[in-house]
Scaffold this active site. Structure first.
Site, mmCIF file in Angstrom:
data_model
loop_
_atom_site.group_PDB
_atom_site.id
_atom_site.type_symbol
_atom_site.label_atom_id
_atom_site.label_comp_id
_atom_site.label_asym_id
_atom_site.label_seq_id
_atom_site.Cartn_x
_atom_site.Cartn_y
_atom_site.Cartn_z
ATOM 1 N N THR A 3 0.964 -1.205 -0.015
ATOM 2 C CA THR A 3 0.040 -0.077 0.111
ATOM 3 C C THR A 3 0.875 1.270 0.169
ATOM 4 O O THR A 3 1.976 0.948 0.295
ATOM 5 C CB THR A 3 -0.990 -0.018 1.279
ATOM 6 N N ILE A 40 2.600 -1.313 5.095
ATOM 7 C CA ILE A 40 1.975 0.132 5.462
ATOM 8 C C ILE A 40 2.918 1.186 5.574
ATOM 9 O O ILE A 40 3.964 0.662 6.230
ATOM 10 C CB ILE A 40 1.012 0.098 6.703
ATOM 11 N N ILE A 60 6.513 -2.298 7.570
ATOM 12 C CA ILE A 60 6.530 -0.825 7.528
ATOM 13 C C ILE A 60 7.275 -0.277 6.687
ATOM 14 O O ILE A 60 8.529 -0.473 6.561
ATOM 15 C CB ILE A 60 6.942 -0.418 9.003
ATOM 16 N N LYS A 61 6.652 0.518 5.834
ATOM 17 C CA LYS A 61 7.352 1.162 4.657
ATOM 18 C C LYS A 61 7.884 2.503 5.105
ATOM 19 O O LYS A 61 7.402 3.317 5.583
ATOM 20 C CB LYS A 61 6.311 1.314 3.546
ATOM 21 N N ILE A 62 9.174 2.516 4.779
ATOM 22 C CA ILE A 62 10.087 3.776 5.118
ATOM 23 C C ILE A 62 10.759 4.171 3.697
ATOM 24 O O ILE A 62 11.272 3.398 3.181
ATOM 25 C CB ILE A 62 10.965 3.419 6.105
#
Length: 380
Positions: free
Chosen positions: A47, A111, A142-144
């Site tokens: 996403t 996300i 966790i998207k960074i």
């Protein structure tokens, strides 16, 4: 799982993990996501702010939750947080059997941290921890973003045992820094006493946007040499990234981590929807087939591959010299791919911030409308 005769199944058999680059409450409540897992071999979901902004702007799937949030007096930031983490948690539950069956390699849902924090290391770390604890599922990424400030956050978050999808990677130089940040994070996680086996990571290397930026420059040059390079830069750039990945996992530093149970940070091909209609709509899938990577596709691309994808033979191994020649050809024409990819990173962050603004606006309007409906209901 899709039968072995289908293009998607052949892709999976070639070692490419098929992920869907989309999520919405509608997909979840209709069972569409579960159907894609069962029928098309989807084993992961990504996403981003644009995806959530689009999902919230369509249909009525979020109306009930908006009414509840309005009744609770939630502000717009809190509402966005609740809505997006709920969607990702539900999607993670749908994918959990895949996660279990693959020993945690796939079955993942990503996300993203608030994109407004892309230049804020400490803020990114805090946001990542909050998302991780709130979703509370082991099969979440966790998207960074791979900004310079994001690199430090990637290491710090992995050191806490949190799985990370590094996003918005465009250049080989930055990808090398991402691979270093990943290994540093695992080394610190090990020093902190974490079991490395459950900690996972992918590195989202963006593809089609490179051609979308370079092709107009080639068209402006207008020579036969320039025309011959149209549609070649993105694939060459990604193939060189894979070569860099192979170098890293062959080195002693990675061998030490692997011996401690660590899984490699798989390359993930992102932005795989074709933007130039002159190109085959499966271009960025068919030309980037190699074992041990992820390809996350918009549904239109997924359907195109399902319908008429290639035979899924390895199209990456052995292409180093040809890929270097493409980059050298661009340089000879005065096109600096490093300058292009740096600009793409800036634009990528700006686009996600703009999408986040759209998301906030849509949710704000939804909360206002829901509050009015709640008041009307009380009045009746």
């Amino acid at each position: 799982m899709a039968p072995s005769s289908t293009p998607l199944a052949r892709l999976a058999e070639a070692g490419v993990a098929i992920w869907l680059d989309d999520l919405s409450r509608e997909r979840l409540r209709t069972g569409n996501l579960a159907d894609l897992v069962a029928d098309k071999g989807v084993v992961g979901v990504t996403t981003n702010p644009s995806i959530f902004a689009s999902a919230l702007s369509k249909g009525d799937a979020y109306d009930e939750q908006l009414r509840e949030l309005a009744a609770d007096g939630a502000d717009v930031d809190a509402a966005v947080f609740r809505i997006t983490t709920d969607d990702v948690r539900q999607a993670a539950d749908v994918l959990r059997p895949v996660y279990d069956a693959t020993d945690g390699v796939d079955g993942r849902v990503s996300i993203e941290v608030d994109p407004r924090l892309a230049k804020d290391t400490d803020g990114t770390i805090a946001s990542a921890k909050s998302l991780w604890s709130t979703v509370d599922r082991p099969n979440v990424f966790i998207k960074i973003p791979a900004t310079l400030e994001g690199l430090q956050a990637i290491t710090a978050v992995l050191a806490e045992g949190i799985s990370v999808n590094v996003t918005l990677i465009f250049s080989l130089e930055r990808y090398g820094a991402v691979l270093d940040a990943f290994q540093s994070g695992l080394e610190k996680a090990q020093a902190n006493g974490h079991d490395l086996a459950p900690i996972a990571s992918v590195a989202s290397f963006f593809v089609s946007r490179v051609d979308a930026a370079i092709d107009p420059r080639l068209d402006a040059i207008g020579t036969p040499q320039a025309a011959a390079l149209r549609g070649k830069a993105a694939i060459a750039n990604a193939r060189l990234a894979y070569d860099l990945y192979r170098e890293v996992v062959a080195a002693d530093r990675w061998a030490a981590l692997a011996s401690a149970g660590a899984h490699p940070q798989r390359p993930l091909w992102a932005s795989t929807g074709v933007k130039d209609k002159a190109y085959p709509d499966t271009l960025y899938v068919d030309e980037l087939v190699v074992a041990g990577v992820v390809n996350t596709m918009p549904e239109a691309t997924l359907n195109a591959v399902a319908d008429h994808g290639g035979d899924a033979h390895d199209t990456v191994t052995g292409t180093h010299q040809g890929s270097e020649s493409v980059i050298a050809g661009l340089r000879d024409l005065g096109i600096d791919i490093d300058e292009v990819t740096q600009q793409l990173e800036v634009e990528g962050v700006d686009k996600f911030i703009a999408s986040w603004g759209d998301l906030l606006g849509t949710v704000s309007d939804g909360l206002t409308g829901a509050a009015q409906q709640n008041e009307a209901g009380v009045a009746r």
